[in-house]
Design a protein around this motif. Structure first.
Motif, PDB file in Angstrom:
ATOM      1  N   GLY A 169       5.752   2.676   9.679  1.00 34.71           N
ATOM      2  CA  GLY A 169       4.905   3.277  10.697  1.00 34.71           C
ATOM      3  C   GLY A 169       4.242   4.560  10.222  1.00 34.71           C
ATOM      4  N   ALA A 170       4.621   5.042   9.040  1.00 35.44           N
ATOM      5  CA  ALA A 170       3.993   6.247   8.475  1.00 35.44           C
ATOM      6  C   ALA A 170       2.659   5.850   7.858  1.00 35.44           C
ATOM      7  N   TYR A 171       1.921   6.831   7.362  1.00 37.75           N
ATOM      8  CA  TYR A 171       0.617   6.543   6.772  1.00 37.75           C
ATOM      9  C   TYR A 171       0.728   6.130   5.312  1.00 37.75           C
ATOM     10  N   ALA A 172       1.891   5.727   4.885  1.00 37.79           N
ATOM     11  CA  ALA A 172       2.090   5.239   3.521  1.00 37.79           C
ATOM     12  C   ALA A 172       2.335   3.740   3.608  1.00 37.79           C
ATOM     13  N   HIS A 202      -5.173 -13.057   3.953  1.00 34.18           N
ATOM     14  CA  HIS A 202      -5.012 -11.886   3.081  1.00 34.18           C
ATOM     15  C   HIS A 202      -5.831 -11.982   1.809  1.00 34.18           C
ATOM     16  N   GLU A 203      -6.247 -13.190   1.415  1.00 33.56           N
ATOM     17  CA  GLU A 203      -7.044 -13.328   0.200  1.00 33.56           C
ATOM     18  C   GLU A 203      -8.484 -12.878   0.410  1.00 33.56           C
ATOM     19  N   SER A 204      -8.860 -12.565   1.648  1.00 35.95           N
ATOM     20  CA  SER A 204     -10.214 -12.104   1.942  1.00 35.95           C
ATOM     21  C   SER A 204     -10.331 -10.597   1.809  1.00 35.95           C
ATOM     22  N   PHE A 205      -9.272  -9.902   1.412  1.00 42.98           N
ATOM     23  CA  PHE A 205      -9.248  -8.450   1.350  1.00 42.98           C
ATOM     24  C   PHE A 205      -8.970  -7.958  -0.059  1.00 42.98           C
ATOM     25  N   ILE A 206      -9.349  -6.699  -0.296  1.00 42.78           N
ATOM     26  CA  ILE A 206      -8.936  -5.991  -1.502  1.00 42.78           C
ATOM     27  C   ILE A 206      -7.699  -5.198  -1.106  1.00 42.78           C
ATOM     28  N   GLN A 207      -6.626  -5.351  -1.851  1.00 43.05           N
ATOM     29  CA  GLN A 207      -5.404  -4.587  -1.573  1.00 43.05           C
ATOM     30  C   GLN A 207      -5.428  -3.322  -2.419  1.00 43.05           C
ATOM     31  N   VAL A 208      -5.159  -2.181  -1.776  1.00 45.96           N
ATOM     32  CA  VAL A 208      -5.199  -0.901  -2.486  1.00 45.96           C
ATOM     33  C   VAL A 208      -3.944  -0.097  -2.194  1.00 45.96           C
ATOM     34  N   ASP A 209      -3.598   0.776  -3.132  1.00 50.02           N
ATOM     35  CA  ASP A 209      -2.457   1.654  -2.880  1.00 50.02           C
ATOM     36  C   ASP A 209      -2.909   3.045  -2.432  1.00 50.02           C
ATOM     37  N   ALA A 210      -4.225   3.234  -2.293  1.00 54.80           N
ATOM     38  CA  ALA A 210      -4.741   4.505  -1.769  1.00 54.80           C
ATOM     39  C   ALA A 210      -4.396   4.601  -0.287  1.00 54.80           C
ATOM     40  N   ALA A 211      -4.186   5.820   0.201  1.00 53.01           N
ATOM     41  CA  ALA A 211      -3.847   6.016   1.611  1.00 53.01           C
ATOM     42  C   ALA A 211      -5.016   5.602   2.504  1.00 53.01           C
ATOM     43  N   VAL A 212      -4.729   4.782   3.502  1.00 49.30           N
ATOM     44  CA  VAL A 212      -5.701   4.404   4.517  1.00 49.30           C
ATOM     45  C   VAL A 212      -5.116   4.888   5.838  1.00 49.30           C
TER      46      VAL A 212
END
Length: 177
Positions: free
Chosen positions: A46-49, A8-18
């Motif tokens: 399981g939702a898109y949030a 997980h440290e190889s990623f940028i974590q975002v709160d934008a919808a993906v």
């Protein structure tokens, strides 16, 4: 896309919808600069949030030349297969346990020993990597994080335990799949 087994440290974590279909699209900062590539979402419901993840643009910059040249991402390594973190925890091992060694690999060239069956039928544990270039290796993730910043041809110094004795060797990293 899923994140199982990835660091997980190889990623940028975002709160934008993906959302489905966003994977591969750019992640931009407020000034419109591309800072990553949307990759996955963790959504307990399981939702898109949920929590979105993107591969940093620096990582992509290292991967693209590899993909263009070899058709896939290759990484520098020493040619070993290693025990999972679950196995080393169960055995109460701090470090990276070597299970097997690829013939002709850098690991074989410097004489690292794999885990093997003893003549009486028991198991003899292989060498346990404990440091790379002086940095302590608590587990397999530490090793992968370190090697991910290296390139094929780089030299690293490994320290390892063999039968409770600390040994040291310099190894040149080679291309591994």
């Amino acid at each position: 896309a899923g994140l199982a087994g990835l660091d997980h440290e190889s990623f940028i974590q975002v709160d934008a919808a993906v959302n489905p279909g966003n994977s591969g699209g750019p992640l931009c900062d407020v000034e419109g600069r591309v800072i990553g590539m949307n990759t996955a979402i963790f959504s307990p419901s399981g939702a898109y949030a949920g929590i979105g993840f993107a591969v940093p643009v620096d990582t992509i910059g290292r991967m693209v030349p590899e993909i263009l040249k070899f058709g896939k991402v290759t990484k520098p390594g020493i040619g070993v297969s290693i025990a999972s973190r679950a196995v080393t925890r169960r055995l109460n091992i701090d470090g990276v346990l070597i299970l097997s060694i690829t013939p002709g690999s850098p690991a074989e060239k410097i004489g690292l020993q794999p885990t093997r069956r003893a003549p009486h039928g028991g198991v003899v544990l292989g060498d346990i990597l404990i440091r790379v270039d002086g940095q302590k290796l608590k587990d397999v993730d530490d090793l992968f994080r370190y090697l991910d910043r290296k390139e094929v041809g780089d030299k690293v110094t490994l320290e390892y335990l063999r039968e409770q004795e600390v040994k040291k060797a310099e190894v040149t990293l080679e291309r591994v799949n």
